[in-house]
Design a protein around this motif. Structure first.
Motif, short mmCIF file in Angstrom:
data_model
loop_
_atom_site.label_atom_id
_atom_site.label_comp_id
_atom_site.label_asym_id
_atom_site.label_seq_id
_atom_site.Cartn_x
_atom_site.Cartn_y
_atom_site.Cartn_z
N THR A 197 0.86 -1.18 -0.05
CA THR A 197 -0.07 0.09 0.15
C THR A 197 0.80 1.29 0.17
N PHE A 198 0.55 2.08 -0.93
CA PHE A 198 1.27 3.23 -0.89
C PHE A 198 1.11 4.23 0.30
N VAL A 199 2.23 4.66 1.09
CA VAL A 199 2.06 5.40 2.31
C VAL A 199 3.08 6.72 2.16
N ASP A 200 2.76 7.68 2.86
CA ASP A 200 3.62 8.92 3.25
C ASP A 200 3.88 9.00 4.63
N SER A 201 3.53 8.10 5.33
CA SER A 201 3.66 8.10 6.99
C SER A 201 3.62 6.83 7.57
N TYR A 202 3.88 6.71 8.52
CA TYR A 202 3.81 5.46 9.61
C TYR A 202 3.90 5.70 10.93
N THR A 203 2.93 4.88 11.49
CA THR A 203 2.61 4.82 12.81
C THR A 203 3.37 3.95 13.70
N PHE A 204 4.19 4.15 14.61
CA PHE A 204 5.21 3.12 15.51
C PHE A 204 4.28 2.21 16.15
N LYS A 205 4.54 0.98 16.28
CA LYS A 205 3.86 -0.16 17.30
C LYS A 205 4.54 -0.20 18.68
N MET A 206 5.64 0.08 18.67
CA MET A 206 6.25 -0.17 19.74
C MET A 206 7.24 1.19 20.15
N ASN A 207 7.64 1.25 21.60
CA ASN A 207 8.64 2.28 22.02
C ASN A 207 10.12 1.99 21.49
N TYR A 208 10.96 2.75 21.29
CA TYR A 208 12.34 2.69 20.82
C TYR A 208 12.97 3.48 21.69
N TYR A 209 14.52 3.25 21.75
CA TYR A 209 15.50 3.83 22.71
C TYR A 209 16.77 3.87 21.95
N PHE A 210 17.62 4.92 22.24
CA PHE A 210 19.04 5.28 21.77
C PHE A 210 19.93 4.78 22.90
N VAL A 211 20.82 4.02 22.72
CA VAL A 211 21.93 3.78 23.92
C VAL A 211 23.12 3.77 23.12
N ALA A 212 24.24 3.90 23.94
CA ALA A 212 25.49 4.14 23.63
C ALA A 212 26.44 3.53 24.72
N GLY A 213 27.73 3.28 24.31
CA GLY A 213 28.83 2.70 25.25
C GLY A 213 29.52 4.02 25.90
N ASP A 214 29.96 3.77 27.21
CA ASP A 214 31.14 4.88 27.68
C ASP A 214 32.26 4.85 26.99
N ASN A 215 32.76 3.89 26.55
CA ASN A 215 33.75 3.92 25.51
C ASN A 215 33.61 4.35 23.98
N PHE A 216 33.46 5.66 24.03
CA PHE A 216 32.75 6.36 22.78
C PHE A 216 33.18 6.04 21.51
N HIS A 217 34.47 5.65 21.44
CA HIS A 217 34.90 5.36 20.21
C HIS A 217 35.20 3.69 19.72
N ASN A 218 34.88 3.09 20.78
CA ASN A 218 35.05 1.35 20.44
C ASN A 218 33.91 0.97 21.20
N SER A 219 32.64 1.19 20.60
CA SER A 219 31.28 0.62 21.14
C SER A 219 30.52 0.42 19.91
N SER A 220 29.78 -0.75 19.77
CA SER A 220 28.84 -1.30 19.03
C SER A 220 27.41 -0.65 19.61
N ASP A 221 26.91 0.14 19.06
CA ASP A 221 25.75 0.76 19.94
C ASP A 221 24.88 1.41 18.92
N SER A 222 23.81 2.25 19.28
CA SER A 222 22.55 2.44 18.53
C SER A 222 22.97 3.63 17.14
N ARG A 223 24.56 4.22 17.32
CA ARG A 223 25.14 4.80 16.30
C ARG A 223 25.20 3.78 14.92
N ILE A 224 25.51 2.61 15.24
CA ILE A 224 25.96 1.56 14.25
C ILE A 224 24.71 0.92 13.86
#
Length: 332
Positions: free
Chosen positions: A291-318
């Motif tokens: 179905t053609f859409v130009d918007s979307y309604t999310f079904k769940m909550n989402y979060y953004f996480v990161a490691g304290d080892n800023f330059h050596n962490s696989s996290d939400s930025r990746i």
């Protein structure tokens, strides 16, 4: 020995065995309930939270504080194995349910969750990750020069967080003994040069600066080339980096977002993998479930996480946003 005495002795052993079997069964049942509903222990396997939480540390995951996530399979793993690639058949899966918790998920919490980037296994069989929670559903997040900005407020660097540095040491003063004395466990010398790449706290960087009589120490800006290429921030030609990106609105349940060919890459994994839709982009048009859409309604909550080892962490930025149904619990 008379027959009746033998029978009594046999009956006594049988009774003791039964009592022990019942006691062991109850104990195992209680341990299983504690593991499923209350607590779980985990050995930290990576350095992504250095120096706040170290590799090898044993942490306790509190499952009930956010609300215990109920089991997601109707049969133990041993009964779920099948031939070919379908190791966990769909009929064994249960819908996501969570009991009421005692705490709300909050900024700066240490959260343990199943890795969202693994789409080949059931959620509860994916690897455990530990990160710091940076942004909540509905928050507006950006990052400028390595500093997170949440809802317009710039976050300070966390006290024990690490960053990547280049250290030029022409006199080779920084040896293994010095690194050990400063508790520096990540990085080393670039082969055939006097340059070191080290992951340091601010205090460690200050100590290195005092030790080297010549040369220099400066933030490493070359570390992220490979990580940036594989980052979800780079999907669809968005030229963000791990240190500079945004603003991004973190998806929240029932939030409606406008979709176009410029931002669809940010939400593709959510729409397809986490919320189980069929997505197609044809020319400049977006189709969800044909179905053609130009918007979307999310079904769940989402979060953004990161490691304290800023330059050596696989996290939400990746790998992108953390879905609520991947969250196991909280640690401290």
């Amino acid at each position: 020995m008379p027959v009746n005495k033998k029978k009594k002795k046999k009956s006594k052993y049988k009774h003791l065995f039964k009592e022990w079997a019942i006691a062991i069964s109850i104990s195992l049942g209680l341990l299983l309930c504690i593991h499923i509903f209350l607590f779980e222990m985990m050995i930290v396997q990576s350095t992504s939270m250095e120096k706040t939480i170290r590799k090898g540390d044993i942490i306790v995951i509190s499952k009930f504080r956010y609300g215990t996530r109920l089991p997601q399979r109707i049969l133990p793993e041993i009964f779920c194995r099948a031939s070919g690639n379908r190791e966990y058949p769909d009929f064994t899966q249960l819908p996501y349910k969570r009991l009421p918790g005692s705490d709300f998920i909050s900024h700066n919490d240490f959260v343990v969750f199943n890795y969202p980037g693994d789409f080949n296994r059931p959620i509860d069989k994916r690897q455990h990750y530990l990160k710091r929670l940076i942004a909540l559903p509905g928050d507006t997040l950006s990052c400028k020069k390595g500093f997170f900005i949440v809802n317009g407020q710039t976050l300070s660097k966390f006290p024990n967080s690490q960053s990547s540095y280049k250290v030029y040491d022409p006199k080779d003063i920084i040896n293994d003994s010095v690194l050990k004395s400063l508790d520096i466990v990540e990085g080393g010398t670039i082969t055939g040069s006097s340059m070191l790449i080290l992951h340091l706290t601010q205090n460690q960087a200050d100590s290195i600066k005092k030790i080297i009589s010549s040369g220099y120490i400066k933030p490493n800006k070359d570390f992220s080339n490979q990580a940036v290429e594989m980052s979800f921030l780079q999907k669809g030609g968005i030229r963000w980096t791990l240190e500079d990106f945004g603003p991004i609105i973190i998806p929240a349940k029932k939030m409606n977002v406008h979709l176009d060919t410029h931002n669809i890459a940010l939400y593709e994994d959510i729409i397809v993998h986490h919320e189980n839709n069929n997505l197609e982009v044809k020319n400049d048009s977006i189709f969800i479930n044909n179905t053609f859409v130009d918007s979307y309604t999310f079904k769940m909550n989402y979060y953004f996480v990161a490691g304290d080892n800023f330059h050596n962490s696989s996290d939400s930025r990746i790998w992108g946003f953390l879905p609520e149904n991947h969250i196991i619990g909280k640690t401290s």
